[in-house]
Scaffold this motif. Structure first.
Motif, PDB file in Angstrom:
ATOM      1  N   GLN A 321       0.785  -1.282  -0.124  1.00  0.00           N
ATOM      2  CA  GLN A 321       0.209  -0.090   0.048  1.00  0.00           C
ATOM      3  C   GLN A 321       0.804   1.367   0.058  1.00  0.00           C
ATOM      4  O   GLN A 321       0.582   2.360  -0.611  1.00  0.00           O
ATOM      5  CB  GLN A 321      -0.897  -0.053   1.275  1.00  0.00           C
ATOM      6  N   LYS A 324       2.457   1.901  -3.355  1.00  0.00           N
ATOM      7  CA  LYS A 324       1.440   2.606  -4.531  1.00  0.00           C
ATOM      8  C   LYS A 324       1.260   4.163  -3.922  1.00  0.00           C
ATOM      9  O   LYS A 324       1.145   4.970  -4.792  1.00  0.00           O
ATOM     10  CB  LYS A 324       0.168   1.886  -4.299  1.00  0.00           C
ATOM     11  N   ARG A 328       5.116   4.238  -6.792  1.00  0.00           N
ATOM     12  CA  ARG A 328       5.442   3.150  -7.604  1.00  0.00           C
ATOM     13  C   ARG A 328       4.418   2.727  -8.353  1.00  0.00           C
ATOM     14  O   ARG A 328       3.435   2.649  -8.127  1.00  0.00           O
ATOM     15  CB  ARG A 328       5.945   2.030  -6.517  1.00  0.00           C
ATOM     16  N   SER A 329       4.650   2.428  -9.731  1.00  0.00           N
ATOM     17  CA  SER A 329       3.686   1.968 -10.743  1.00  0.00           C
ATOM     18  C   SER A 329       2.919   0.562 -10.273  1.00  0.00           C
ATOM     19  O   SER A 329       3.746  -0.353  -9.399  1.00  0.00           O
ATOM     20  CB  SER A 329       4.259   1.652 -11.869  1.00  0.00           C
ATOM     21  N   ASP A 330       1.839   0.304 -10.628  1.00  0.00           N
ATOM     22  CA  ASP A 330       1.102  -0.669 -10.519  1.00  0.00           C
ATOM     23  C   ASP A 330       1.843  -2.306 -10.954  1.00  0.00           C
ATOM     24  O   ASP A 330       1.849  -3.161 -10.383  1.00  0.00           O
ATOM     25  CB  ASP A 330      -0.201  -0.814 -11.005  1.00  0.00           C
ATOM     26  N   ASP A 331       2.500  -1.970 -12.084  1.00  0.00           N
ATOM     27  CA  ASP A 331       3.260  -3.148 -12.770  1.00  0.00           C
ATOM     28  C   ASP A 331       4.384  -3.443 -11.749  1.00  0.00           C
ATOM     29  O   ASP A 331       4.681  -4.629 -11.512  1.00  0.00           O
ATOM     30  CB  ASP A 331       3.822  -2.871 -13.877  1.00  0.00           C
ATOM     31  N   VAL A 333       4.819  -2.950  -8.363  1.00  0.00           N
ATOM     32  CA  VAL A 333       4.039  -3.314  -7.107  1.00  0.00           C
ATOM     33  C   VAL A 333       3.654  -4.791  -7.219  1.00  0.00           C
ATOM     34  O   VAL A 333       3.947  -5.748  -6.374  1.00  0.00           O
ATOM     35  CB  VAL A 333       2.913  -2.535  -6.569  1.00  0.00           C
ATOM     36  N   ALA A 334       3.112  -5.202  -8.702  1.00  0.00           N
ATOM     37  CA  ALA A 334       2.683  -6.519  -8.883  1.00  0.00           C
ATOM     38  C   ALA A 334       4.167  -7.372  -8.871  1.00  0.00           C
ATOM     39  O   ALA A 334       3.981  -8.490  -8.507  1.00  0.00           O
ATOM     40  CB  ALA A 334       1.979  -6.323 -10.179  1.00  0.00           C
ATOM     41  N   GLU A 337       5.167  -7.937  -5.291  1.00  0.00           N
ATOM     42  CA  GLU A 337       4.406  -9.351  -4.759  1.00  0.00           C
ATOM     43  C   GLU A 337       4.709 -10.408  -5.030  1.00  0.00           C
ATOM     44  O   GLU A 337       4.837 -11.612  -4.437  1.00  0.00           O
ATOM     45  CB  GLU A 337       3.037  -8.713  -4.694  1.00  0.00           C
TER      46      GLU A 337
END
Length: 929
Positions: A321, A324, A328-331, A333-334, A337
């Motif tokens: 969280q 984000k 930091r970009s969603d890609d 962070v994905a 994880e």
């Protein structure tokens, strides 16, 4: 060197929608049940060892040591570790870039390819240590202080700007951007690297002890000395003892009105009592979900204060969280994880938890934490607010010490009358003269920053004011803080109380508090007042914050505002009013303190992702003063002989391709005669430049005004000043001086008392070598490269001591200084050595005849002789990893095999000695390659 034996566990990480993120070394693929029980922090060390295993620098047996951590860590075994990147701030960044530039010149002069010299791992250099609070309580403070900063440090800044262009893989964050650790947390921290399709955890070593702040983001990081950082920077592993790990379980939730700062001061006290020096601390438990990422970073930041190498928080949903939130970009962070889940390095508190093994255990219920501050002289001397008044009076009574000032009873209620800019004023013991919201420890945490602003708002609305002679300041750790304070509409209330923004960088917490008003200073000094500073920092050792504040308390930003309003630390907030409101009504602490719900609401509404993105997009563009700095082009630096900040060191003067060979020491004089526990603080130049010192004389002779001396730290890029500052510590105890303390010594031939530098220069001009006699633990303390470089420049050829700190001994060898140890039970005193003798140390002329650890006879001119142990040690890893310039071997991408060069596991340090030092060794072998 061989191919990685763990290549078989290199695994593709699939994307949920097809394709792959990249490949990674899969810990689960080892099918070893011991791995699942390892602490998360140890798993990071394990992954690094597996990924870098080449059976040379990192071996399979090192991997097994880490996997078997439960059994090996109590045995103090050593392992190699290769961090993913290096973090520098400007004080340490300058000498690192000087060394790189100097190496390039030497390569060029000897007809080698100077462009081989570049960092092999990412280097992030943040210029943050130059902000001094010269101007405060002004809406123009930021610009005014920035202009002064650039005036003082223009040469250093220009040099670093040149370095950012000249060297690859180096990012320089310009001054005025923020505090290094907050920038690291909000922007630089990768969490997971993707380098050419290879995925691995982010890890970092930095040249500031509070590098540990990044541990709150699940990135393993800690502070190291300059030599270790430069070694890492250029591809070498560092040697470390496989640490024990303290498991710290958190339960419950913080009570209303309790801040993250209160929590960290409580944790610091607990861990200090438990004993965690040299260990990792890993936090876990159901209470983790109640701590924001910023709260975790606050706790991790203060690892040096509680003594741990790291205070580590594994990555979980709170971490994602925050990533984000900070843009930091969603890609990205994905990827983070997916990788951490696949490698079982992610904590999901919604799933059953594997019971992990720890070396020892602690537990804290967050509900038990009380509002508190720490002081008056140490970070771990916590005092609850309700006990503060009683504790303060005890400090006045107590004899001088960490908790005492020995103020006579009859003087404790003394009131000093003075005039402040034409207005009558008073000063008492405990009155606050500095109140600073400062330091990445707290300025990275929106809850406490906006909490402070809410306190200011309530105080202003009730009519409270801060006395005008209190030096108030607000130094955010990044521009994000300014954005959310302005959006919330709360900055105006901080301004109204004098907490104007003064700059973005390290200020009061590291002693950059600037001068206090002359009238206040005179009132303190002429009447022996124990004045107080209250700051949201992490260190409060006496003399650090300001020379005139003997009492220094660490507090949360809201409490800094509260104490500024009260004007004294001699107050019981529960029963005594802070002041009178505009209607003459007594205003109490409870009247201005916001609830947790109020704070959370303001944070939720005003701390937004676009603020982080906008702030850090601007960082890469610089600022007008930085952008206007004119720097030369080219990969070789144009040294300015008139510069007092940047100077080409003489490491390669008259160097040829032929090594000088091994040599002993003949008829040397003793430059200094020490007892036990001479630390790198005693040896290495640090702090302010004393007006009567050789360094001051050097600067005055070159037209530098005393007010522009700056500090030794800011002038680390000039070897002339650093040589003059070596052994310039005012607390130095030299047996030659018969009890007198200070940076002096005796020139033996004449009996004249001189500064250490002047004596060394005279010996050199007379053609005499020098040695140092010392007791036990010589060179203990923080690893500092100048603690070895300085003595070498002074002409010291050998140090004879009872024992050496491990890293410092290795650093001495790297600079061509012979380390010798007295035999067990012997020292200078038992051997009847006065230090006035002349010393001859016979060594074979061929390095091949010298054996590490062999006995060496030392003969004096008065007929005495004694046997010492030659401390050229035999472990290749102990030396390679700790001596920075052998890293350049990696720059040309060749491996050192048994038949290459003179580099073998038994002869590595002897090779350095044969070449006159590690710098010369590496240059010659780079050219041969």
């Amino acid at each position: 060197a061989t191919a990685n034996p763990f290549q078989k566990i290199l695994t593709a990480l699939e994307k949920p929608d097809g394709g792959e993120f990249g490949k990674y070394y899969s810990l689960p693929a080892l099918n070893d049940p011991r791995i699942d029980k390892l602490p998360f922090s140890i798993k990071i060390l394990l992954e690094s060892a597996i990924r870098n295993c080449d059976e040379f620098q990192v071996k399979s047996k090192d991997v097994e040591k880490i996997i078997d951590w439960e059994n090996t860590s109590p045995k103090q075994v050593e392992i190699p570790f290769k961090p993913a990147r290096v973090l520098l701030q400007d004080f340490t960044g300058v000498p690192a870039v000087v060394d790189l530039a100097c190496m390039r010149d030497a390569m060029n002069n000897l007809k080698g390819d100077s462009n081989k010299i570049n960092p092999l791992v990412p280097v992030d250099l943040v210029i943050d240590h130059s902000v001094q609070v010269d101007v405060a309580r002004s809406v123009n403070a930021v610009q005014a202080n920035m202009e002064l900063e650039f005036q003082r440090n223009k040469e250093r800044f220009g040099f670093l700007k040149w370095g950012s262009n000249a060297f690859h893989n180096m990012l320089v964050v310009p001054p005025g951007s923020g505090i290094v650790h907050q920038v690291n947390l909000e922007y630089l921290g990768r969490v997971v690297f993707n380098t050419d399709g290879l995925l691995y955890p982010d890890s970092v070593v930095g040249t500031d002890s509070h590098t540990t702040m990044i541990d709150g983001l699940g990135v393993a990081g800690w502070g190291v000395g300059g030599i270790e950082a430069e070694a890492t920077m250029l591809g070498q592993p560092m040697s470390m003892v496989l640490p024990g790990v303290v498991g710290f379980k958190l339960l419950g939730k913080l009570r209303d009105g309790v801040t993250a700062t209160d929590l960290v001061l409580t944790v610091t006290q607990m861990l200090r009592k438990h004993g965690v020096v040299g260990k990792f601390v890993e936090f876990y438990g159901e209470g983790m979900s109640e701590l924001s990422l910023a709260d975790r970073a606050t706790i991790a930041n203060m690892s040096p204060e509680y003594g741990a190498t790291m205070g580590f928080f594994p990555v979980d949903r709170v971490t994602l969280q925050y990533l984000k939130l900070t843009g930091r970009s969603d890609d990205k962070v994905a990827l983070i994880e997916s990788y951490l889940r696949a490698n079982r390095m992610f904590v999901d508190y919604n799933e059953p938890q594997v019971e992990r093994m720890y070396s020892s255990y602690l537990e804290l219920n967050l509900n038990e934490v009380e509002p508190c501050i720490s002081g008056p002289k140490r970070p771990h001397d916590r005092v609850t607010l309700k006990e503060m008044k009683v504790d303060w009076h005890a400090c006045l009574d107590n004899r001088v010490g960490f908790k005492g000032f020995a103020v006579p009873k009859e003087s404790q209620n003394k009131v000093v009358e003075f005039t402040f800019h034409g207005t009558p004023a008073q000063l008492r013991h405990g009155d606050v003269v500095i109140a600073a919201i400062t330091s990445c420890t707290n300025t990275s945490n929106p809850s406490v920053m906006l909490g402070a602003a809410l306190v200011a708002k309530k105080a202003c609305e009730l009519g409270l004011e801060v006395k005008p002679w209190i030096k108030t300041s607000l130094a955010p750790g990044s521009g994000v803080v300014t954005k959310y304070l302005q959006k919330s509409g709360l900055q105006q209330y901080l301004n109204q109380l004098g907490f104007h923004i003064v700059g973005y960088g390290c200020t009061t917490c590291i002693g950059n508090s600037g001068d206090i008003d002359d009238a206040v200073a005179s009132a303190i000094t002429e009447n022996d007042i124990v004045a107080a500073a209250v700051l949201s920092g992490n260190r409060n050792f006496e003399g650090r914050v300001h020379p005139l504040t003997r009492a220094n308390y660490l507090a949360s930003p809201p409490l800094v505002v509260a104490y500024a309003l009260a004007g004294t630390v001699d107050i019981d907030f529960e029963t005594e009013p802070i002041g009178l409101g505009k209607d003459g009504k007594k205003i109490f602490f409870r009247d201005i303190w916001p609830s947790n719900e109020e704070v959370a609401e303001v944070v939720q509404s005003n701390v937004l992702p676009h603020m982080f993105m906008a702030t850090y997009e601007a960082i890469t563009k610089g600022n007008p003063m930085w952008n206007q700095l004119s720097v030369p082009d080219g990969t070789l630096y144009a040294w300015d002989p008139k510069s007092t900040y940047i100077h080409e060191p003489p490491y390669f003067k008259d160097m040829t391709m032929s090594p000088p060979g091994a040599h002993g020491v003949k008829n040397a004089y003793c430059l200094l005669n020490f007892g036990d526990s001479i630390t790198t603080d005693h040896i290495s130049p640090a702090g302010s430049i004393h007006k009567d010192s050789p360094a001051a004389k050097y600067l005055l002779e070159r037209g530098v005004d005393r007010r522009d001396f700056n500090s030794y730290g800011s002038r680390r890029g000039n070897d002339e000043i650093m040589a003059r500052g070596t052994f310039a510590n005012i607390r130095l105890v030299n047996k030659f001086l018969k009890g007198e303390v200070g940076p002096k010594t005796i020139h033996i031939p004449t009996g004249e008392k001189l500064s250490v530098f002047d004596a060394a220069v005279r010996y050199k001009s007379e053609g005499h070598a020098t040695i140092i006699l010392a007791g036990a633990e010589y060179g203990s303390g923080s690893s500092r490269d100048w603690a070895a470089k300085g003595p070498m420049l002074l002409g010291v050829k050998a140090v004879i001591a009872k024992s050496f700190e491990r890293i410092h001994r290795s650093n001495l060898v790297g600079m061509g200084i012979i380390p010798l140890c007295f035999k067990t039970g012997e020292d200078a005193d038992t051997l009847g050595l006065t230090g006035e003798e002349r010393y001859t140390i016979d060594l074979p002329s061929s390095v091949g005849e010298i054996k590490p650890g062999q006995d060496v006879t030392v003969v004096t001119d008065n007929g005495k002789s004694f046997v010492c142990t030659l401390r050229f040690d035999t472990e290749v890893m102990d030396c390679i990893m700790l001596c920075f310039f052998c890293i350049f071997i990696s720059l040309v991408k060749f491996r050192l095999l048994q038949n290459s060069l003179v580099f073998s596991s038994l002869q590595v340090e002897l090779a350095y000695f044969d070449h006159g030092g590690i710098l010369q060794y590496v240059i010659r072998n780079l050219i041969k390659s």
